[in-house]
Design a protein around this motif. Structure first.
Motif, PDB file in Angstrom:
ATOM      1  N   HIS A  63     -31.993  -5.532  -3.607  1.00 59.41           N
ATOM      2  CA  HIS A  63     -32.169  -4.761  -2.371  1.00 59.41           C
ATOM      3  C   HIS A  63     -30.852  -4.139  -1.922  1.00 59.41           C
ATOM      4  CE1 HIS A  63     -36.316  -5.331  -1.488  1.00 59.41           C
ATOM      5  NE2 HIS A  63     -36.240  -6.628  -1.269  1.00 59.41           N
ATOM      6  N   ASP A  64     -29.787  -4.915  -2.003  1.00 59.58           N
ATOM      7  CA  ASP A  64     -28.491  -4.442  -1.526  1.00 59.58           C
ATOM      8  C   ASP A  64     -27.995  -3.236  -2.326  1.00 59.58           C
ATOM      9  OD1 ASP A  64     -26.304  -5.084   0.405  1.00 59.58           O
ATOM     10  OD2 ASP A  64     -25.132  -5.226  -1.451  1.00 59.58           O
ATOM     11  N   ARG A  65     -28.230  -3.246  -3.618  1.00 56.16           N
ATOM     12  CA  ARG A  65     -27.705  -2.175  -4.467  1.00 56.16           C
ATOM     13  C   ARG A  65     -28.720  -1.090  -4.771  1.00 56.16           C
ATOM     14  NH1 ARG A  65     -23.111  -2.440  -2.934  1.00 56.16           N
ATOM     15  NH2 ARG A  65     -22.097  -4.411  -3.287  1.00 56.16           N
ATOM     16  N   HIS A  75     -21.644  -4.032   7.858  1.00 55.81           N
ATOM     17  CA  HIS A  75     -21.075  -5.363   7.651  1.00 55.81           C
ATOM     18  C   HIS A  75     -20.724  -5.565   6.184  1.00 55.81           C
ATOM     19  CE1 HIS A  75     -22.373  -6.227  11.707  1.00 55.81           C
ATOM     20  NE2 HIS A  75     -23.613  -5.912  11.391  1.00 55.81           N
ATOM     21  N   GLY A  76     -19.837  -6.504   5.940  1.00 52.98           N
ATOM     22  CA  GLY A  76     -19.425  -6.819   4.582  1.00 52.98           C
ATOM     23  C   GLY A  76     -20.512  -7.551   3.812  1.00 52.98           C
ATOM     24  N   LEU A  77     -20.295  -7.701   2.519  1.00 53.61           N
ATOM     25  CA  LEU A  77     -21.256  -8.330   1.623  1.00 53.61           C
ATOM     26  C   LEU A  77     -21.607  -9.747   2.072  1.00 53.61           C
ATOM     27  CD1 LEU A  77     -22.855  -8.132  -1.053  1.00 53.61           C
ATOM     28  CD2 LEU A  77     -20.843  -9.091  -2.172  1.00 53.61           C
ATOM     29  N   LEU A  81     -25.315 -11.043   3.101  1.00 56.34           N
ATOM     30  CA  LEU A  81     -25.965 -12.123   2.351  1.00 56.34           C
ATOM     31  C   LEU A  81     -26.405 -13.247   3.279  1.00 56.34           C
ATOM     32  CD1 LEU A  81     -26.862 -13.495  -0.252  1.00 56.34           C
ATOM     33  CD2 LEU A  81     -24.514 -14.321  -0.537  1.00 56.34           C
ATOM     34  N   LEU A  82     -25.566 -13.636   4.220  1.00 55.39           N
ATOM     35  CA  LEU A  82     -25.938 -14.697   5.158  1.00 55.39           C
ATOM     36  C   LEU A  82     -27.126 -14.293   6.018  1.00 55.39           C
ATOM     37  CD1 LEU A  82     -22.495 -16.108   6.331  1.00 55.39           C
ATOM     38  CD2 LEU A  82     -24.224 -17.258   4.944  1.00 55.39           C
TER      39      LEU A  82
END
Length: 102
Positions: A63-65, A75-77, A81-82
């Protein structure tokens, strides 16, 4: 008019990618569960927890990529993820609880 059509096409493509990622997550979960429970001999509940985690991480990465990668992120990776994991935790609790009951 052209902008509306291209926006609809983008939404359809994103919806298709979203569904494919969900399907791949189900396949990852099943494959890891099978491997850990039947091949390795791990207790089913523990194997289910690990399989669910593997599917959550796989879905997040895709999903992220792939699904949402074209848009910019605030926000950062790690934070993404959290947040994703927090949402997915509810589904994991339901999945492992039902497996335990069955």
């Amino acid at each position: 008019m052209e902008t509306t059509r291209s926006w609809r096409g983008l939404r359809r493509a994103r919806g298709l990618r979203f569904g494919l990622v969900g399907l791949s997550g189900a396949l990852v979960n099943s494959a890891v569960l099978w491997l850990l429970a039947l091949v390795v001999g791990m207790p089913t509940v523990l194997a289910s927890l690990l399989a669910t985690e593997a599917a959550v991480l796989s879905n997040f990465a895709l999903h992220d990529r792939w699904t949402f990668g074209a848009r910019g992120y605030r926000h950062g990776l790690g934070r993404r993820l959290l947040r994703y994991h927090g949402v997915a935790a509810g589904g994991a609790v339901i999945t492992v609880s039902l497996l335990t009951l069955l």
